[in-house]
Design an enzyme around this catalytic site. Structure first.
Site, PDB file in Angstrom:
ATOM      1  N   HIS A  32      -1.634 -13.319  -0.051  1.00  0.00           N
ATOM      2  CA  HIS A  32      -2.859 -13.679   0.665  1.00  0.00           C
ATOM      3  C   HIS A  32      -2.768 -15.092   1.246  1.00  0.00           C
ATOM      4  O   HIS A  32      -3.752 -15.605   1.765  1.00  0.00           O
ATOM      5  CB  HIS A  32      -4.080 -13.521  -0.245  1.00  0.00           C
ATOM      6  CG  HIS A  32      -4.378 -12.079  -0.580  1.00  0.00           C
ATOM      7  ND1 HIS A  32      -5.337 -11.691  -1.487  1.00  0.00           N
ATOM      8  CD2 HIS A  32      -3.826 -10.926  -0.127  1.00  0.00           C
ATOM      9  CE1 HIS A  32      -5.370 -10.361  -1.568  1.00  0.00           C
ATOM     10  NE2 HIS A  32      -4.447  -9.873  -0.757  1.00  0.00           N
ATOM     11  N   THR A  88      -3.660 -23.083   5.308  1.00  0.00           N
ATOM     12  CA  THR A  88      -2.494 -22.862   6.190  1.00  0.00           C
ATOM     13  C   THR A  88      -2.401 -21.350   6.440  1.00  0.00           C
ATOM     14  O   THR A  88      -1.625 -20.653   5.799  1.00  0.00           O
ATOM     15  CB  THR A  88      -1.194 -23.355   5.524  1.00  0.00           C
ATOM     16  OG1 THR A  88      -1.114 -22.800   4.195  1.00  0.00           O
ATOM     17  CG2 THR A  88      -1.121 -24.862   5.432  1.00  0.00           C
ATOM     18  N   GLY A 126       4.419   5.953  -4.954  1.00  0.00           N
ATOM     19  CA  GLY A 126       5.689   5.229  -4.881  1.00  0.00           C
ATOM     20  C   GLY A 126       6.031   4.835  -3.454  1.00  0.00           C
ATOM     21  O   GLY A 126       5.377   5.255  -2.499  1.00  0.00           O
ATOM     22  N   PRO A 177      -6.291  -1.201  -5.713  1.00  0.00           N
ATOM     23  CA  PRO A 177      -7.409  -1.933  -6.317  1.00  0.00           C
ATOM     24  C   PRO A 177      -8.327  -2.530  -5.253  1.00  0.00           C
ATOM     25  O   PRO A 177      -7.849  -3.097  -4.274  1.00  0.00           O
ATOM     26  CB  PRO A 177      -6.732  -3.036  -7.139  1.00  0.00           C
ATOM     27  CG  PRO A 177      -5.314  -3.084  -6.694  1.00  0.00           C
ATOM     28  CD  PRO A 177      -4.996  -1.811  -5.993  1.00  0.00           C
ATOM     29  N   HIS A 201       0.821  -1.216   0.000  1.00  0.00           N
ATOM     30  CA  HIS A 201       0.000   0.000   0.000  1.00  0.00           C
ATOM     31  C   HIS A 201       0.852   1.262   0.000  1.00  0.00           C
ATOM     32  O   HIS A 201       0.402   2.314  -0.448  1.00  0.00           O
ATOM     33  CB  HIS A 201      -0.982  -0.018   1.181  1.00  0.00           C
ATOM     34  CG  HIS A 201      -2.149  -0.928   0.952  1.00  0.00           C
ATOM     35  ND1 HIS A 201      -3.372  -0.761   1.545  1.00  0.00           N
ATOM     36  CD2 HIS A 201      -2.270  -2.015   0.158  1.00  0.00           C
ATOM     37  CE1 HIS A 201      -4.200  -1.709   1.127  1.00  0.00           C
ATOM     38  NE2 HIS A 201      -3.549  -2.499   0.298  1.00  0.00           N
ATOM     39  N   ASP A 202       2.075   1.168   0.490  1.00  0.00           N
ATOM     40  CA  ASP A 202       2.981   2.318   0.373  1.00  0.00           C
ATOM     41  C   ASP A 202       3.393   2.477  -1.089  1.00  0.00           C
ATOM     42  O   ASP A 202       3.266   3.553  -1.678  1.00  0.00           O
ATOM     43  CB  ASP A 202       4.216   2.109   1.270  1.00  0.00           C
ATOM     44  CG  ASP A 202       5.112   3.341   1.295  1.00  0.00           C
ATOM     45  OD1 ASP A 202       4.607   4.458   1.030  1.00  0.00           O
ATOM     46  OD2 ASP A 202       6.315   3.208   1.590  1.00  0.00           O
ATOM     47  N   ASP A 207      -6.261 -17.531   3.917  1.00  0.00           N
ATOM     48  CA  ASP A 207      -5.897 -18.864   3.419  1.00  0.00           C
ATOM     49  C   ASP A 207      -6.301 -19.857   4.498  1.00  0.00           C
ATOM     50  O   ASP A 207      -5.580 -20.038   5.479  1.00  0.00           O
ATOM     51  CB  ASP A 207      -4.387 -18.929   3.139  1.00  0.00           C
ATOM     52  CG  ASP A 207      -3.904 -20.352   2.852  1.00  0.00           C
ATOM     53  OD1 ASP A 207      -4.746 -21.278   2.774  1.00  0.00           O
ATOM     54  OD2 ASP A 207      -2.682 -20.541   2.703  1.00  0.00           O
ATOM     55  N   ASP A 233       7.449   5.570  -0.650  1.00  0.00           N
ATOM     56  CA  ASP A 233       8.026   6.782  -0.060  1.00  0.00           C
ATOM     57  C   ASP A 233       7.588   6.989   1.377  1.00  0.00           C
ATOM     58  O   ASP A 233       7.714   8.091   1.919  1.00  0.00           O
ATOM     59  CB  ASP A 233       7.638   8.007  -0.890  1.00  0.00           C
ATOM     60  CG  ASP A 233       6.144   8.325  -0.775  1.00  0.00           C
ATOM     61  OD1 ASP A 233       5.373   7.420  -0.361  1.00  0.00           O
ATOM     62  OD2 ASP A 233       5.749   9.466  -1.068  1.00  0.00           O
TER      63      ASP A 233
END
Ligand code: HEM
Ligand SMILES: *[C@@H]1O[C@H](CO)[C@@H](O)[C@H](O)[C@H]1NC(C)=O
Ligand SMILES: *[C@@H]1O[C@H](CO)[C@@H](O)[C@H](O)[C@H]1NC(C)=O
Ligand SMILES: *[C@@H]1O[C@H](CO)[C@@H](O)[C@H](O)[C@H]1NC(C)=O
Ligand SMILES: *[C@@H]1O[C@H](CO)[C@@H](O)[C@H](O)[C@H]1NC(C)=O
Ligand SMILES: *[C@@H]1O[C@H](CO)[C@@H](O)[C@H](O)[C@H]1NC(C)=O
Ligand SMILES: *[C@@H]1O[C@H](CO)[C@@H](O)[C@H](O)[C@H]1NC(C)=O
Length: 359
Positions: A195, A254, A72, A165, A66-67, A251, A74
């Site tokens: 994920h 596992t 970018g 997204p 997410h950064d 998941d 940053d």
């Protein structure tokens, strides 16, 4: 973690700088002379937090994603909304709040490197190292992190809304969104493999189990019916209001192990989001999914490579941006001796940049 050191050595050999492209001006060992203990100090903070709650690993991996996708890599995702401001920061946008977690662990890692080497290690690099440490602690393959990112001075809610997204994305949307960040369709499939660990809040998938359009039972036909009933038990209708903090593992095979079982689940209609199930709706993407079902080793190696690539999106380097002293707050325009004392820091003067338009 001597096994981690061994894995690092192995991957260092496998992943050459050439293989991942020499686009951004980042270097492995960037802090070798300016802050040689940085990576060790950061790893110790992540490991201690992980021993208490293994959720810190997925949290840091997602934090880096997410950064990087917003202005970018940053460190802009770490900046707090300025009190009294009418514009909110990235971290308060719906895709980040309340789901991004463990900002306090990032603060502890930053404090550790500031105590050792004041004003040297950027918040963006701290996050990149912590994401790698999260992968290794969960059983994924280690990799050397090219560093030298500098921190941005701008963080806007709208940027997060425009570039992250949503879980309702189609395959075409996802490919387009990753291509816009110089990542391939294969990178998108392999990075979605993150994920394999971590959790989701109910409101990221309740649209698939109640009132899904054009169905008689309200359940997304691409989701396993048995799994849908299990999820209904965890997330009642309107759970975004009545149980806003309820989460479930993504998941279910596992949930805390960094392995290829996410893809195995996916091919059994156990992908939690529409964006997960979407990876089976396109022949090329599905072929990549199947290759990871067949070979965990391929997934592990390609994931490490793709993380290095993602970590180069839109980076600031050289004299761009700044080395933020407190990851939550942009530096004062002049880092004076007084301001540094207030932070219990002595800063080597940061660059005097204005707002940066990273992209
Ligand atoms: C392909 C597009 C992607 C979409 C639509 C997506 C969506 C989501 C959503 C909705 C959640 C759950 C948030 C919540 O409700 O709590 C989530 C969690 C997570 N995502 Fe993604 N994701 C994508 C790609 C990625 C990538 C590229 C990474 C990292 C490489 C990643 C890593 C994670 C992790 C580790 C979690 C669990 C976080 C935690 O346990 O704190 N995701 N993702
Ligand atoms: C341990 O984890 C719990 C749950 O995430 C958290 O509330 C607590 O602050 C953590 N303790 C330490 C010492 O990190
Ligand atoms: C993703 O790509 C689609 C298709 O180009 C576009 O409509 C959408 O706005 C993009 N979303 C994000 C978050 O980048
Ligand atoms: C939360 O639930 C309400 C009522 O069912 C719904 O209108 C709203 O769209 C939901 N919000 C999210 C983020 O799912
Ligand atoms: C539901 O059916 C309508 C009409 O056929 C169609 O326009 C819409 O795209 C469908 N929605 C979904 C989610 O399949
Ligand atoms: C993608 O690559 C192009 C060409 O190398 C570059 O100009 C652009 O800045 C890159 N975009 C991102 C988001 O890194
Ligand atoms: C910043 O530096 C300039 C020139 O040294 C000085 O005039 C100004 O007062 C400083 N501003 C702050 C907020 O410290």
């Amino acid at each position: 973690m001597s096994s981690a050191a061994m894995k690092l050595a192995v991957v260092a050999a496998l992943i050459s700088a050439a293989a991942v492209g020499a686009r951004a001006c980042l270097d492995v060992g960037f802090y070798d002379t300016t802050c040689p203990t940085a990576e060790t100090l950061i790893q110790q903070v992540v490991a201690a937090a992980f021993r208490n709650d293994s959720g810190v690993a997925p949290a840091m991996i997602r934090m880096h994603f997410h950064d990087c996708f917003v202005r970018g890599c940053d460190g802009s995702v770490l900046i707090d909304t300025v009190p009294g401001s009418t514009t909110r920061a990235e971290k308060d946008a719906a895709p980040n709040n309340p789901s991004l977690r463990f900002f306090d662990v990032i603060d502890r890692a930053k404090s550790a490197v500031e105590a050792a080497c004041p004003g040297v290690v950027s918040c963006a690099d701290v996050v990149a190292f912590m994401a790698r440490d999260g992968v290794v602690l969960s059983g994924g393959l280690g990799y050397q992190v090219p560093a030298g990112r500098r921190d941005g001075r701008t963080s806007l809610e709208d940027d997060a809304l425009n570039f992250l997204p949503p879980p309702t994305s189609t395959a075409a949307d996802l490919v387009a969104n990753f291509t816009a960040k110089n990542l391939t369709a294969e990178d998108m499939v392999v990075l979605s493999g993150a994920h394999t660990i971590g959790v989701s809040h109910c409101d990221s998938f309740t649209n698939r189990i109640y009132n899904f359009p054009n169905t008689t039972d309200g359940i997304d036909p691409s989701l396993s019916k048995a799994y849908a009933f299990l999820l209904k038990g965890i997330c009642p209708p309107n759970s975004n209001q009545t149980f806003p903090t309820t989460t479930t593992f993504m998941d279910i095979l596992t949930p805390t192990k960094f392995d290829n079982r996410y893809y195995v689940g996916l091919t059994n209609n156990l992908g939690l989001f529409q964006s997960d199930a979407a990876l089976l709706t396109d022949a090329a993407l599905k072929a990549t999914v199947n290759s990871f079902v067949r070979s965990e080793a391929t997934f592990r190696l390609k994931f490490a490579r793709a993380m290095i690539k993602m970590g180069q999106i839109g980076v600031l380097s050289g004299t761009q941006g700044e080395i933020r002293l407190n990851c939550r707050v942009v530096n004062p325009v002049n880092v004076t001796a007084t301001a540094a004392d207030d932070h219990h820091l002595t800063s080597s003067s940061s660059s005097s940049s204005d707002e940066v338009a990273a992209s």
